[in-house]
Design a protein around this motif. Structure first.
Motif, mmCIF file in Angstrom:
data_model
loop_
_atom_site.group_PDB
_atom_site.id
_atom_site.type_symbol
_atom_site.label_atom_id
_atom_site.label_comp_id
_atom_site.label_asym_id
_atom_site.label_seq_id
_atom_site.Cartn_x
_atom_site.Cartn_y
_atom_site.Cartn_z
ATOM 1 N N SER A 129 71.041 -19.857 -0.005
ATOM 2 C CA SER A 129 70.254 -20.748 -0.578
ATOM 3 C C SER A 129 69.829 -20.081 -1.547
ATOM 4 O O SER A 129 69.616 -18.771 -1.977
ATOM 5 C CB SER A 129 68.697 -21.152 0.068
ATOM 6 N N ASN A 162 67.172 -26.060 5.873
ATOM 7 C CA ASN A 162 66.587 -25.737 4.482
ATOM 8 C C ASN A 162 66.898 -26.881 3.991
ATOM 9 O O ASN A 162 65.800 -27.508 3.118
ATOM 10 C CB ASN A 162 67.749 -24.745 4.192
ATOM 11 N N GLN A 163 68.198 -27.688 3.864
ATOM 12 C CA GLN A 163 68.522 -28.810 2.963
ATOM 13 C C GLN A 163 67.766 -30.055 3.530
ATOM 14 O O GLN A 163 67.365 -30.894 2.687
ATOM 15 C CB GLN A 163 70.067 -29.271 3.074
ATOM 16 N N CYS A 172 64.453 -29.674 4.683
ATOM 17 C CA CYS A 172 63.102 -29.793 4.151
ATOM 18 C C CYS A 172 63.244 -29.831 2.566
ATOM 19 O O CYS A 172 61.910 -30.320 2.129
ATOM 20 C CB CYS A 172 62.792 -28.279 4.549
ATOM 21 N N ILE A 173 64.016 -29.456 2.046
ATOM 22 C CA ILE A 173 64.393 -29.691 0.528
ATOM 23 C C ILE A 173 64.244 -31.176 0.135
ATOM 24 O O ILE A 173 63.605 -31.587 -0.814
ATOM 25 C CB ILE A 173 65.527 -28.882 -0.320
ATOM 26 N N VAL A 223 61.782 -32.712 -2.330
ATOM 27 C CA VAL A 223 62.178 -33.381 -3.961
ATOM 28 C C VAL A 223 61.609 -34.922 -3.943
ATOM 29 O O VAL A 223 61.056 -35.154 -5.167
ATOM 30 C CB VAL A 223 63.492 -33.193 -4.183
ATOM 31 N N SER A 266 55.354 -25.732 -4.012
ATOM 32 C CA SER A 266 56.753 -25.632 -3.332
ATOM 33 C C SER A 266 57.449 -25.057 -4.636
ATOM 34 O O SER A 266 57.056 -25.067 -5.802
ATOM 35 C CB SER A 266 57.120 -26.845 -2.955
ATOM 36 N N TRP A 267 58.569 -24.437 -3.952
ATOM 37 C CA TRP A 267 59.566 -24.095 -4.890
ATOM 38 C C TRP A 267 59.865 -24.966 -5.867
ATOM 39 O O TRP A 267 60.162 -24.759 -7.303
ATOM 40 C CB TRP A 267 60.852 -23.313 -4.167
ATOM 41 N N GLN A 268 60.201 -26.105 -5.342
ATOM 42 C CA GLN A 268 60.654 -27.344 -6.268
ATOM 43 C C GLN A 268 59.593 -27.769 -7.410
ATOM 44 O O GLN A 268 60.048 -28.166 -8.257
ATOM 45 C CB GLN A 268 60.835 -28.760 -5.322
ATOM 46 N N SER A 299 67.009 -32.779 -8.337
ATOM 47 C CA SER A 299 65.788 -33.237 -8.939
ATOM 48 C C SER A 299 65.525 -34.792 -9.556
ATOM 49 O O SER A 299 64.590 -35.396 -9.872
ATOM 50 C CB SER A 299 64.953 -32.279 -9.839
#
Length: 288
Positions: free
Chosen positions: A123, A175-176, A178-179, A183, A214-216, A280
């Motif tokens: 990631s 991970n995916q 959660c992302i 997003v 968040s990172w996003q 995004s």
């Protein structure tokens, strides 16, 4: 220092192999398009091989980062596959985001041949690969993982074994999952702020200091607000990853209603012509 091969020189593999060479490892590369392998070798001082088997011959570790389960099998198995060229005791480290099923399959085949196999999806995206700060999630035998971890750290800031064969791939699925939700939430937040007549930048700068951070949010809100998506992790790739998550959920009985919904939202982005847009771009379907 290790003798290593790297199979697959895409946007991730190309810089990952470069980091291995820069840390002093002896690197041989393979790519389906041989000219790209030659280009990498001329730029970095390594060697280019015409087949995975040739690349893997005599190496301590063989790394791979390809597209999907079938691509992985094509570089690993068969007469020209990496397993055919590897010496007993060598280790195969797979950085492809693939299914846990193929990880277990190749782990079992490796054991039959006296080889080690570590599933190790990553990631951090292209930027993480370029800057050598990927997060690596691993599955496989503990002693095999311990032997390769120091080499993996050539392009990682975090690397951890999460369990036996397939555990790395299962963790990448988490991970995916959660992302996807993050997003979509961020897309709705940015869209709402615009409709409410708020200063989007001021809003995000404020709420990013609290529980919504968040990172996003930190890395994508400005480009989302500007409607710029021609970079980063593509929608087509995300849909591939989410299909793996949803297939695994059907097997293990997990309920993923938000993931399934966001996957459908991404299909709408694809229909808008955004298959290669950054993930995004979910915000674009709200504003069309």
């Amino acid at each position: 220092m290790a003798k290593v091969a790297f199979l697959g020189l895409g946007v991730m593999g190309y810089p990952m192999a470069r980091h291995l060479k820069s840390k002093g490892h002896e690197v041989t590369v393979y790519n389906r398009t041989f000219a790209k392998a030659e280009k990498w070798a001329s730029e970095n001082g390594g060697k280019a091989a015409r087949t995975p088997r040739e690349a893997a011959a005599g190496q301590d570790i063989v790394f791979a980062c390809v597209g999907n389960d079938d691509d992985l099998r094509s570089v690993v198995l068969g007469e020209d596959g990496a397993f055919a060229g590897m010496d007993k005791g060598a280790t195969f480290v797979d950085h492809t985001t693939a299914s846990a099923e193929v990880a277990r399959e190749l782990y079992a085949k490796a054991k039959e041949l006296g080889l080690a196999f570590i599933d190790a999806p990553v990631s951090g995206g292209q930027a993480g690969a370029e800057n050598g700060v990927l997060t690596v999630m691993c599955g496989g035998d503990e002693q095999d993982y311990a032997a390769v971890e120091p080499v993996i750290m050539a392009y990682a800031r975090a690397c951890k074994r999460l369990g036996g064969a397939g555990a790395g791939q299962l963790t990448k699925m988490v991970n995916q999952i959660c992302i996807a939700g993050l997003v979509q939430g961020l897309s709705e937040g940015v869209h709402f702020a615009k409709k409410a007549g708020l200063d989007v930048e001021g809003v995000i700068e404020t709420i990013s200091k609290g529980a919504a951070q968040s990172w996003q949010m930190e890395n994508r809100y400005k480009t989302m607000n500007a409607g710029k998506f021609d970079f980063g992790f593509a929608v087509d790739w995300m849909r591939k990853d989410l299909s793996i998550c949803l297939s695994e959920a059907r097997r293990n009985g997990a309920h993923l209603p938000v993931t399934a919904l966001v996957d459908q939202f991404y299909s709408e982005v694809q229909k808008m012509g955004g298959g290669r847009w950054d993930t995004s771009s979910l915000v674009a379907r709200l504003e069309k």
